[in-house]
Scaffold this active site. Structure first.
Site, PDB file in Angstrom:
ATOM      1  N   SER A  11     -22.302  18.588  38.001  1.00  0.00           N
ATOM      2  CA  SER A  11     -22.972  18.757  39.311  1.00  0.00           C
ATOM      3  C   SER A  11     -22.214  19.835  40.108  1.00  0.00           C
ATOM      4  O   SER A  11     -21.050  19.785  40.357  1.00  0.00           O
ATOM      5  CB  SER A  11     -23.013  17.555  40.018  1.00  0.00           C
ATOM      6  OG  SER A  11     -23.212  17.687  41.539  1.00  0.00           O
ATOM      7  N   HIS A  35     -26.858  20.079  37.157  1.00  0.00           N
ATOM      8  CA  HIS A  35     -27.415  19.343  38.193  1.00  0.00           C
ATOM      9  C   HIS A  35     -27.101  19.937  39.586  1.00  0.00           C
ATOM     10  O   HIS A  35     -25.950  20.360  40.076  1.00  0.00           O
ATOM     11  CB  HIS A  35     -26.489  18.021  38.137  1.00  0.00           C
ATOM     12  CG  HIS A  35     -27.003  16.802  39.036  1.00  0.00           C
ATOM     13  ND1 HIS A  35     -27.976  16.128  38.835  1.00  0.00           N
ATOM     14  CD2 HIS A  35     -26.632  16.555  40.221  1.00  0.00           C
ATOM     15  CE1 HIS A  35     -28.342  15.373  39.491  1.00  0.00           C
ATOM     16  NE2 HIS A  35     -27.422  15.555  40.596  1.00  0.00           N
ATOM     17  N   ASP A  37     -27.787  19.495  43.534  1.00  0.00           N
ATOM     18  CA  ASP A  37     -28.027  18.401  44.688  1.00  0.00           C
ATOM     19  C   ASP A  37     -28.614  19.250  45.629  1.00  0.00           C
ATOM     20  O   ASP A  37     -27.668  20.105  46.504  1.00  0.00           O
ATOM     21  CB  ASP A  37     -26.737  17.733  44.900  1.00  0.00           C
ATOM     22  CG  ASP A  37     -26.232  16.921  43.825  1.00  0.00           C
ATOM     23  OD1 ASP A  37     -27.054  16.055  43.256  1.00  0.00           O
ATOM     24  OD2 ASP A  37     -25.132  16.953  43.168  1.00  0.00           O
ATOM     25  N   MET A  39     -29.566  18.621  49.440  1.00  0.00           N
ATOM     26  CA  MET A  39     -29.752  17.522  50.638  1.00  0.00           C
ATOM     27  C   MET A  39     -29.962  18.226  52.098  1.00  0.00           C
ATOM     28  O   MET A  39     -29.682  19.439  52.188  1.00  0.00           O
ATOM     29  CB  MET A  39     -28.047  17.008  50.892  1.00  0.00           C
ATOM     30  CG  MET A  39     -27.477  16.368  49.546  1.00  0.00           C
ATOM     31  SD  MET A  39     -25.822  15.919  49.805  1.00  0.00           S
ATOM     32  CE  MET A  39     -25.481  15.522  48.301  1.00  0.00           C
ATOM     33  N   HIS A  68     -31.761  17.603  41.825  1.00  0.00           N
ATOM     34  CA  HIS A  68     -31.852  16.424  42.583  1.00  0.00           C
ATOM     35  C   HIS A  68     -32.046  16.323  44.086  1.00  0.00           C
ATOM     36  O   HIS A  68     -31.319  16.807  44.764  1.00  0.00           O
ATOM     37  CB  HIS A  68     -30.370  15.578  42.209  1.00  0.00           C
ATOM     38  CG  HIS A  68     -30.266  14.147  42.879  1.00  0.00           C
ATOM     39  ND1 HIS A  68     -29.084  13.821  42.740  1.00  0.00           N
ATOM     40  CD2 HIS A  68     -31.216  13.501  43.435  1.00  0.00           C
ATOM     41  CE1 HIS A  68     -29.136  12.583  43.459  1.00  0.00           C
ATOM     42  NE2 HIS A  68     -30.436  12.182  43.817  1.00  0.00           N
ATOM     43  N   MET A  70     -32.297  15.280  47.826  1.00  0.00           N
ATOM     44  CA  MET A  70     -32.064  13.950  48.431  1.00  0.00           C
ATOM     45  C   MET A  70     -32.629  14.409  49.738  1.00  0.00           C
ATOM     46  O   MET A  70     -31.643  14.787  50.828  1.00  0.00           O
ATOM     47  CB  MET A  70     -30.438  13.638  48.386  1.00  0.00           C
ATOM     48  CG  MET A  70     -29.899  12.954  47.286  1.00  0.00           C
ATOM     49  SD  MET A  70     -28.136  13.082  47.046  1.00  0.00           S
ATOM     50  CE  MET A  70     -28.198  14.808  46.052  1.00  0.00           C
ATOM     51  N   MET A 139     -28.474   5.752  40.866  1.00  0.00           N
ATOM     52  CA  MET A 139     -27.278   6.276  41.495  1.00  0.00           C
ATOM     53  C   MET A 139     -26.031   5.098  41.329  1.00  0.00           C
ATOM     54  O   MET A 139     -26.519   3.928  41.348  1.00  0.00           O
ATOM     55  CB  MET A 139     -27.260   6.387  43.025  1.00  0.00           C
ATOM     56  CG  MET A 139     -28.291   7.424  43.661  1.00  0.00           C
ATOM     57  SD  MET A 139     -27.920   9.048  43.262  1.00  0.00           S
ATOM     58  CE  MET A 139     -26.231   9.139  43.685  1.00  0.00           C
ATOM     59  N   GLY A 146     -20.416  13.904  47.019  1.00  0.00           N
ATOM     60  CA  GLY A 146     -19.279  13.750  45.911  1.00  0.00           C
ATOM     61  C   GLY A 146     -18.102  13.009  45.951  1.00  0.00           C
ATOM     62  O   GLY A 146     -17.671  12.673  47.163  1.00  0.00           O
ATOM     63  N   ASP A 177     -25.530   9.044  38.355  1.00  0.00           N
ATOM     64  CA  ASP A 177     -25.008  10.043  38.940  1.00  0.00           C
ATOM     65  C   ASP A 177     -23.962   9.381  40.075  1.00  0.00           C
ATOM     66  O   ASP A 177     -24.680   8.346  40.776  1.00  0.00           O
ATOM     67  CB  ASP A 177     -26.230  10.600  39.603  1.00  0.00           C
ATOM     68  CG  ASP A 177     -25.727  11.664  40.512  1.00  0.00           C
ATOM     69  OD1 ASP A 177     -24.407  11.995  40.777  1.00  0.00           O
ATOM     70  OD2 ASP A 177     -26.636  12.331  41.093  1.00  0.00           O
TER      71      ASP A 177
END
Ligand code: DX5
Ligand code: ZN
Length: 226
Positions: A11, A35, A37, A39, A68, A70, A139, A146, A177
């Site tokens: 990630s 990966h 993320d 957000m 991913h 979010m 999750m 993180g 994750d």
């Protein structure tokens, strides 16, 4: 028992954001997916990167992207990540009132479709939707940051999902994750996960590529014993 060999997905949340392309290339030869993320400071309090940065990063590495999301309102935003060339696009069940429709849109746009389940969300209501998905991200922390401590109790959801996937002969990766490290990956694999996201464990290591290799060895061994 998972039939597939493990996927290891570093990630970039734990990487140096000023050097994202180099950080991606540091694991290019050993990782399966990268990966990413995303957000939005609404679905989670944290804010990371959006589509323009992901597009640039896609051009800078050959790794398949495991995006991913979010974010709130994934129906508005998720298909653009598929259009941009992401391999897998995962959105949160908690943020979407019609997950199956969005999964269809993502697949139509040429991506795999992933459903993410946050810490406080039960898995049972979503089991019947799984034939519409390629990945199920469970999750093992609360989504948003993180470097959090792995919550072993959340592996009960992995066990439930694994039983369901195997009984239905579904072709679906079960991805974990949050807090995945050499200390926790074996228990996650033994519970039935076959895709592993690791941020801190990879990018805080002196040698990120070797950290990926070590995680893979541990996951392979645990899957072999499951
Ligand atoms: C957190 C992100 C994770 C994060 C994991 O919400 O979804 O992908 O990078 O980081 P570590 O591996 O440090 O727990
Ligand atoms: Zn993530």
């Amino acid at each position: 028992m998972p039939a597939s060999s493990p996927i290891v997905a570093p990630s970039i949340l734990a990487a140096d954001f000023a050097r994202l392309a180099e950080e991606a290339r540091a694991v290019e030869q050993v990782a399966d997916w990268l990966h990413v993320d995303v957000m939005d400071n609404h679905f989670v309090p944290n804010l990371t990167i959006g589509l323009p940065v992901v597009q640039s990063l896609l051009a800078a590495t050959s790794l398949p992207f495991d995006v991913h999301l979010m974010i709130e309102n994934p129906r508005r935003w998720a298909p653009a990540y598929a259009d941009a060339g992401a391999y897998n696009v995962t959105f949160h069940a908690e943020a979407c009132d019609d997950p199956v429709a969005l999964a269809k849109d993502l697949r139509a746009a040429g991506a795999k479709a992933g459903l993410a389940i946050d810490r406080d969300t039960p898995i049972e209501p979503y089991l019947e939707l799984l034939p519409n998905f390629d990945t199920l991200l469970i999750m093992t922390i609360k989504a948003g940051f993180g470097g959090q401590r792995f919550i072993p109790e959340l592996l009960d959801k992995v066990r439930t999902a694994r039983r369901h996937v195997d009984a239905g002969h579904l072709e679906l990766r079960i991805e974990v994750d949050g807090g995945i490290s050499p200390d926790t990956i074996e228990q996650a694999a033994a519970a039935g996960a076959d895709a592993f996201v690791a941020g801190t464990a990879v990018y805080s290591a002196a040698d990120p590529a070797e950290a990926v290799r070590q995680l893979r060895r541990l996951a392979e061994r645990a899957i072999g014993q499951a």
